[in-house]
Design a protein around this motif. Structure first.
Motif, mmCIF file in Angstrom:
data_model
loop_
_atom_site.group_PDB
_atom_site.id
_atom_site.type_symbol
_atom_site.label_atom_id
_atom_site.label_comp_id
_atom_site.label_asym_id
_atom_site.label_seq_id
_atom_site.Cartn_x
_atom_site.Cartn_y
_atom_site.Cartn_z
ATOM 1 N N ASN A 379 4.995 -41.403 -65.165
ATOM 2 C CA ASN A 379 3.830 -41.028 -64.346
ATOM 3 C C ASN A 379 4.230 -40.580 -62.950
ATOM 4 O O ASN A 379 3.500 -39.844 -62.291
ATOM 5 C CB ASN A 379 2.812 -42.173 -64.284
ATOM 6 N N GLN A 380 5.428 -40.995 -62.473
ATOM 7 C CA GLN A 380 5.862 -40.584 -61.138
ATOM 8 C C GLN A 380 6.099 -39.077 -61.047
ATOM 9 O O GLN A 380 6.201 -38.521 -59.955
ATOM 10 C CB GLN A 380 7.143 -41.326 -60.741
ATOM 11 N N ALA A 381 6.177 -38.390 -62.193
ATOM 12 C CA ALA A 381 6.431 -36.950 -62.209
ATOM 13 C C ALA A 381 5.154 -36.123 -62.149
ATOM 14 O O ALA A 381 5.210 -34.902 -62.055
ATOM 15 C CB ALA A 381 7.228 -36.569 -63.463
ATOM 16 N N VAL A 382 3.978 -36.788 -62.190
ATOM 17 C CA VAL A 382 2.700 -36.067 -62.246
ATOM 18 C C VAL A 382 1.883 -36.326 -60.983
ATOM 19 O O VAL A 382 1.484 -37.454 -60.701
ATOM 20 C CB VAL A 382 1.887 -36.486 -63.488
ATOM 21 N N VAL A 383 1.634 -35.267 -60.231
ATOM 22 C CA VAL A 383 0.817 -35.323 -59.010
ATOM 23 C C VAL A 383 -0.497 -34.590 -59.287
ATOM 24 O O VAL A 383 -0.489 -33.511 -59.889
ATOM 25 C CB VAL A 383 1.543 -34.648 -57.824
ATOM 26 N N ILE A 384 -1.599 -35.164 -58.855
ATOM 27 C CA ILE A 384 -2.901 -34.504 -59.016
ATOM 28 C C ILE A 384 -3.335 -33.957 -57.656
ATOM 29 O O ILE A 384 -3.465 -34.701 -56.681
ATOM 30 C CB ILE A 384 -3.964 -35.486 -59.542
ATOM 31 N N SER A 385 -3.544 -32.655 -57.601
ATOM 32 C CA SER A 385 -3.989 -31.999 -56.372
ATOM 33 C C SER A 385 -5.515 -31.914 -56.390
ATOM 34 O O SER A 385 -6.098 -31.227 -57.229
ATOM 35 C CB SER A 385 -3.376 -30.601 -56.269
ATOM 36 N N VAL A 386 -6.135 -32.650 -55.474
ATOM 37 C CA VAL A 386 -7.597 -32.746 -55.414
ATOM 38 C C VAL A 386 -8.092 -31.844 -54.293
ATOM 39 O O VAL A 386 -7.681 -31.988 -53.136
ATOM 40 C CB VAL A 386 -8.038 -34.209 -55.163
ATOM 41 N N ASP A 387 -8.987 -30.906 -54.624
ATOM 42 C CA ASP A 387 -9.503 -29.934 -53.651
ATOM 43 C C ASP A 387 -11.013 -30.068 -53.510
ATOM 44 O O ASP A 387 -11.779 -29.296 -54.094
ATOM 45 C CB ASP A 387 -9.158 -28.507 -54.091
ATOM 46 N N PRO A 388 -11.486 -31.047 -52.746
ATOM 47 C CA PRO A 388 -12.931 -31.250 -52.618
ATOM 48 C C PRO A 388 -13.520 -30.641 -51.333
ATOM 49 O O PRO A 388 -12.796 -30.357 -50.381
ATOM 50 C CB PRO A 388 -13.046 -32.776 -52.583
ATOM 51 N N ARG A 389 -14.815 -30.474 -51.361
ATOM 52 C CA ARG A 389 -15.568 -30.091 -50.162
ATOM 53 C C ARG A 389 -16.736 -31.054 -49.992
ATOM 54 O O ARG A 389 -17.234 -31.638 -50.957
ATOM 55 C CB ARG A 389 -16.077 -28.651 -50.267
#
Length: 531
Positions: A379-389
């Motif tokens: 799981n350390q290899a997976v980053v989730i990029s969250v783009d909220p407004r």
């Protein structure tokens, strides 16, 4: 001397290969079991999950020759999972036997107040003399792991160094000429390269001059990370450039794509200036056909030859079918990026769609890119990029989403807001909020959250502390704060006011408005741990 690399086909080993070459040695891969026994020096850079690694070692017939090599006390260096597999087993894969060279089980970090995985730069306490650590001072080294080995009866003589992360754990081992480290020397800058060089040059790892041994070891601490982000896309001439926009608009007034430099050159500059990690976000049209995205793959390959800190790549990591009808899974795409030099991959828009399906079904499918990639690479290899407004509401009852009471009222005086996740570069909003996305993706196997905020992007007004606190309080994985940094004080503010483990910036670094060195100096003045 030629160095043999035990590459069993998982994760980023290119950086290890490049580090060996940079230090003046040649390197070849072990392609058969016989190559292990023929090695003069053997390096095992284990990446991914314990069960997957052991399965591959058995599949390729590597276990028996590897055990023979180790028992003969021949020169060996294990890295990360290469250390963990030396033990009898791991909680990560119950019932799967390790190599059993060292007594004990590898277990998950048990301290619940800290984020897991441990991702970042931490110190070590030296417990005995070793040629491996000759000349080492108090530098921090790069760790990324959820499981650790502890000192217990039967393995004390192996312990070379220890580190603290809520608890004391074994950060490196050595007995005779067999050594292994939980940290990544190839990702630990100059300090890590020096350790790797010691191994490559040593004729006897036990032969060490006077060293400072930690008879009463002090507690080590994880540093806050400063990450330089490079948005990469093709300009109208087809060249890859680093760009930056406000709310994702990357074109100048005259219509040309904003060009802030070449990606490889900028990445090298940030490495030399002290960046703790480099993130590439691939926003070019090439991402529509990621397996043919040779320019971006080349950027990774060339960068990993010169930059020895972790590299993250985002953009286009999803399943797709190309123009010839050939299907590629997200795992296929991620594997290509890992093999080209990436240490972590970042998933953005697809993560929102995956979370929506997960929330609708109420259970894991096992088929999502998050689940597939984390199962193989960890799981350390997976980053989730969250783009909220921000979406303002008069009352929490006006929406089923998770709201906060904000200190910054909306245009009509609204005192509440929720953070709407977006896809397609912020162009399309979805009925899922940042909190739902982050917690869903953690449940699916993600190991880190890159938390952006469209409203703050390009404003230089500081990070959105309310958003960061909302998400950070709900997840147990590390959070990277992003969007809005404009001065050094914004970095100390985000670390003092939130639990974020790292802070990311782009434009202010590209335009040299705020040097990375100035950020680090300011944080140290404020008593915030840095590398």
């Amino acid at each position: 001397m030629n160095i043999t690399l035990l590459d069993y086909g998982a994760g980023n080993v290119r950086s290890v290969r490049n580090a060996i070459k940079k230090l003046g040695f040649t390197v070849t891969d072990a392609k058969t079991p016989a190559d292990i026994l023929a090695a003069e020096k053997l390096i095992f850079p284990g990446v991914g999950s314990f069960g997957s690694a052991m399965q591959r070692l058995h599949q390729f017939g590597y276990v028996e020759p590897l055990l023979e090599y180790l028992r003969a006390d021949r020169p060996f260096l294990g890295i990360c999972l290469g250390l963990q597999t030396l033990f009898e087993g791991s909680e990560e894969a119950l019932g799967v036997a390790g190599l059993g060279i060292i007594k004990g089980q590898v277990r998950r970090f048990s301290e619940t107040t800290l984020s897991v995985p441990q991702i970042g730069w931490n110190g070590i306490n030296i417990r005995k003399p070793s040629r491996l650590l000759a000349g080492f001072s108090e530098e921090k080294l790069y760790f990324v792991h959820s499981y650790r080995a502890a000192i217990e009866a039967g393995n004390e003589e192996w312990v070379l160094t220890t580190t603290n992360y809520g608890e004391e754990f074994i950060s490196s081992v050595q007995k005779g000429n067999v050594a292994a480290c939980q940290f990544h020397p190839e990702k630990s800058g100059a300090a890590g390269l020096a350790i790797l060089k010691n191994f490559l040059e040593a004729t006897d790892l036990s032969a060490a001059g006077p060293m400072e041994i930690a008879t009463n070891p002090t507690e080590t601490h994880l540093a806050k990370r400063i990450i330089a982000c490079l948005d990469v896309r093709s300009n109208d001439n087809g060249d890859l450039v680093v760009t930056k926009g406000d709310q994702y608009d990357v074109r100048e007034a005259q219509g040309e794509v904003r060009n802030l430099g070449k990606p490889v050159e900028l990445a090298r500059r940030y490495y030399e200036e002290g960046a703790d990690e480099i993130t590439f976000l691939n926003i070019t049209g090439f991402r529509d056909f990621p397996m043919k995205d040779q320019p971006m793959l080349e950027v990774l390959q060339r960068t990993s030859e010169q930059v020895f800190v972790p590299l993250t790549i985002g953009g286009g990591i999803r399943e797709f079918t190309d123009s010839t009808g050939k299907h590629y899974s997200a795992l296929d795409v991620a594997a290509e990026y890992f093999r080209s030099g990436a240490d972590k991959i970042s998933i953005g828009s697809d993560a929102v769609l995956i979370a929506e399906e997960y929330l609708k079904a109420g259970k894991k499918s096992g088929a999502s890119s998050i689940e597939q990639i984390s199962a193989v690479y960890g799981n350390q290899a997976v980053v989730i990029s969250v783009d909220p407004r921000r979406v303002y509401v008069k009352s929490p009852e006006d929406t089923p989403r998770h709201t906060i009471k904000t200190k910054f009222p909306g245009p009509n005086g609204e005192e509440y807001c929720w953070y709407q996740c977006t896809i397609k570069g912020g162009r399309e909003g979805r009925e899922v909020d940042a909190l739902e996305l982050a917690t869903s993706c953690e449940a699916l196997g993600a190991g880190e959250i890159l938390l952006n905020c469209i409203d703050k992007d390009g404003t230089n007004s500081g990070f959105d502390l309310e958003l960061i606190n909302q998400v950070r309080s709900a997840v147990s994985i590390p959070v990277i704060a992003s969007s809005g940094a404009g001065k050094v004080e914004h970095f100390s503010e985000v670390f003092a006011e939130t639990g974020a483990e790292a802070a990311l910036a782009a434009g202010i670094f590209h335009r040299q408005e705020v040097p990375i060195s100035a950020v680090k100096a300011h944080l140290r003045e404020k008593g915030i741990e840095t590398r």
